[in-house]
Design a protein around this motif. Structure first.
Motif, PDB file in Angstrom:
ATOM      1  N   SER A  82       0.884  -1.294  -0.083  1.00  0.00           N
ATOM      2  CA  SER A  82       0.043  -0.248   0.094  1.00  0.00           C
ATOM      3  C   SER A  82       0.697   1.186   0.006  1.00  0.00           C
ATOM      4  O   SER A  82       0.637   2.160  -0.681  1.00  0.00           O
ATOM      5  CB  SER A  82      -1.089  -0.005   1.285  1.00  0.00           C
ATOM      6  OG  SER A  82      -1.663  -1.139   1.350  1.00  0.00           O
ATOM      7  N   HIS A  85       2.445   1.635  -3.349  1.00  0.00           N
ATOM      8  CA  HIS A  85       1.580   1.943  -4.468  1.00  0.00           C
ATOM      9  C   HIS A  85       1.254   3.669  -4.333  1.00  0.00           C
ATOM     10  O   HIS A  85       1.249   4.337  -5.297  1.00  0.00           O
ATOM     11  CB  HIS A  85       0.429   1.251  -4.211  1.00  0.00           C
ATOM     12  CG  HIS A  85      -0.789   1.133  -5.512  1.00  0.00           C
ATOM     13  ND1 HIS A  85      -0.676   2.028  -6.422  1.00  0.00           N
ATOM     14  CD2 HIS A  85      -1.744   0.591  -5.748  1.00  0.00           C
ATOM     15  CE1 HIS A  85      -1.389   2.068  -7.350  1.00  0.00           C
ATOM     16  NE2 HIS A  85      -2.367   1.029  -7.065  1.00  0.00           N
ATOM     17  N   ALA A  86       1.156   3.997  -3.014  1.00  0.00           N
ATOM     18  CA  ALA A  86       0.698   5.431  -2.735  1.00  0.00           C
ATOM     19  C   ALA A  86       2.009   6.342  -3.182  1.00  0.00           C
ATOM     20  O   ALA A  86       1.610   7.383  -3.780  1.00  0.00           O
ATOM     21  CB  ALA A  86       0.352   5.756  -1.116  1.00  0.00           C
ATOM     22  N   TYR A  88       3.951   5.496  -5.756  1.00  0.00           N
ATOM     23  CA  TYR A  88       3.811   5.509  -7.017  1.00  0.00           C
ATOM     24  C   TYR A  88       2.679   6.333  -7.783  1.00  0.00           C
ATOM     25  O   TYR A  88       2.779   7.361  -8.623  1.00  0.00           O
ATOM     26  CB  TYR A  88       3.475   3.890  -7.645  1.00  0.00           C
ATOM     27  CG  TYR A  88       3.420   3.868  -9.140  1.00  0.00           C
ATOM     28  CD1 TYR A  88       4.595   4.156 -10.004  1.00  0.00           C
ATOM     29  CD2 TYR A  88       2.374   3.728  -9.757  1.00  0.00           C
ATOM     30  CE1 TYR A  88       4.581   3.837 -11.449  1.00  0.00           C
ATOM     31  CE2 TYR A  88       2.150   3.548 -11.095  1.00  0.00           C
ATOM     32  CZ  TYR A  88       3.360   3.707 -11.815  1.00  0.00           C
ATOM     33  OH  TYR A  88       3.185   3.638 -13.249  1.00  0.00           O
ATOM     34  N   ARG A  89       1.614   6.400  -6.879  1.00  0.00           N
ATOM     35  CA  ARG A  89       0.323   7.282  -7.540  1.00  0.00           C
ATOM     36  C   ARG A  89       1.100   8.806  -7.207  1.00  0.00           C
ATOM     37  O   ARG A  89       0.370   9.716  -8.148  1.00  0.00           O
ATOM     38  CB  ARG A  89      -0.935   6.991  -6.741  1.00  0.00           C
ATOM     39  CG  ARG A  89      -1.527   5.813  -7.229  1.00  0.00           C
ATOM     40  CD  ARG A  89      -2.983   5.760  -6.624  1.00  0.00           C
ATOM     41  NE  ARG A  89      -3.001   6.142  -5.107  1.00  0.00           N
ATOM     42  CZ  ARG A  89      -3.097   5.436  -4.114  1.00  0.00           C
ATOM     43  NH1 ARG A  89      -3.232   4.194  -4.361  1.00  0.00           N
ATOM     44  NH2 ARG A  89      -3.185   6.058  -2.704  1.00  0.00           N
ATOM     45  N   THR A  90       1.793   9.184  -6.394  1.00  0.00           N
ATOM     46  CA  THR A  90       1.841  10.541  -5.899  1.00  0.00           C
ATOM     47  C   THR A  90       2.996  11.191  -6.943  1.00  0.00           C
ATOM     48  O   THR A  90       3.030  11.996  -7.361  1.00  0.00           O
ATOM     49  CB  THR A  90       2.379  10.695  -4.683  1.00  0.00           C
ATOM     50  OG1 THR A  90       1.447  10.199  -3.733  1.00  0.00           O
ATOM     51  CG2 THR A  90       2.858  12.001  -4.150  1.00  0.00           C
ATOM     52  N   THR A  91       3.959  10.097  -7.206  1.00  0.00           N
ATOM     53  CA  THR A  91       5.293  10.589  -7.793  1.00  0.00           C
ATOM     54  C   THR A  91       5.491   9.994  -9.181  1.00  0.00           C
ATOM     55  O   THR A  91       6.280  10.644 -10.002  1.00  0.00           O
ATOM     56  CB  THR A  91       6.688   9.834  -6.959  1.00  0.00           C
ATOM     57  OG1 THR A  91       6.737   8.753  -7.166  1.00  0.00           O
ATOM     58  CG2 THR A  91       6.670  10.753  -5.764  1.00  0.00           C
ATOM     59  N   GLY A  92       4.887   8.813  -9.491  1.00  0.00           N
ATOM     60  CA  GLY A  92       4.809   8.275 -10.878  1.00  0.00           C
ATOM     61  C   GLY A  92       5.970   7.362 -10.842  1.00  0.00           C
ATOM     62  O   GLY A  92       6.490   6.812 -11.837  1.00  0.00           O
ATOM     63  N   TRP A  94       7.935   4.022  -9.016  1.00  0.00           N
ATOM     64  CA  TRP A  94       7.999   2.883  -7.883  1.00  0.00           C
ATOM     65  C   TRP A  94       9.217   3.145  -7.080  1.00  0.00           C
ATOM     66  O   TRP A  94      10.308   3.130  -7.455  1.00  0.00           O
ATOM     67  CB  TRP A  94       8.075   1.590  -8.715  1.00  0.00           C
ATOM     68  CG  TRP A  94       7.491   0.542  -7.620  1.00  0.00           C
ATOM     69  CD1 TRP A  94       8.280  -0.501  -7.123  1.00  0.00           C
ATOM     70  CD2 TRP A  94       6.058  -0.015  -7.404  1.00  0.00           C
ATOM     71  NE1 TRP A  94       7.425  -1.457  -6.446  1.00  0.00           N
ATOM     72  CE2 TRP A  94       6.354  -0.994  -6.249  1.00  0.00           C
ATOM     73  CE3 TRP A  94       4.797   0.824  -7.473  1.00  0.00           C
ATOM     74  CZ2 TRP A  94       5.076  -1.608  -5.934  1.00  0.00           C
ATOM     75  CZ3 TRP A  94       4.004   0.267  -7.143  1.00  0.00           C
ATOM     76  CH2 TRP A  94       4.022  -1.191  -6.292  1.00  0.00           C
TER      77      TRP A  94
END
Length: 103
Positions: A82, A85-86, A88-92, A94
């Motif tokens: 989690s 993934h957060a 990754y969603r924020t910065t693009g 991994w």
């Protein structure tokens, strides 16, 4: 790939380390609470057996250890995934380039 993206990709895993540590610490706390509740439901006892508990048998101690390990592994995986993934969603990006796993 642009230099800015390469620079950001190299910084995200380093910046994620303290975040990952905090998430893991919190996850360990949650896993401990979940184990205590699961043990209370299964055995109707407040305290799980400890390996050095003289009054408990091998079977009970090993079942408690296996249950605790399973709960800890599941909670750790949920928290780590989690958090990654957060990020990754924020910065693009991994937060880990390591494809071989954690250990």
């Amino acid at each position: 790939m642009s230099r800015l993206k390469l620079k950001r990709e190299s910084k995200v895993p380093l910046a994620y380390k303290p975040v990952g540590f905090a998430l893991s610490w919190g996850g360990g706390t949650l896993a401990g609470i979940a184990f205590q509740k699961a043990w209370k439901v299964l055995r109707h006892e407040d305290n799980a057996p400890d390996a050095l508990d003289r009054d408990r048998g091998w079977g009970e101690i090993l079942v408690a250890a296996a249950l605790q390990g399973a709960i800890f592994a599941v909670v750790r995986s949920v928290v780590d995934r989690s958090g990654a993934h957060a990020v990754y969603r924020t910065t693009g990006v991994w937060p880990s380039d390591d494809k071989t796993g954690r250990d």
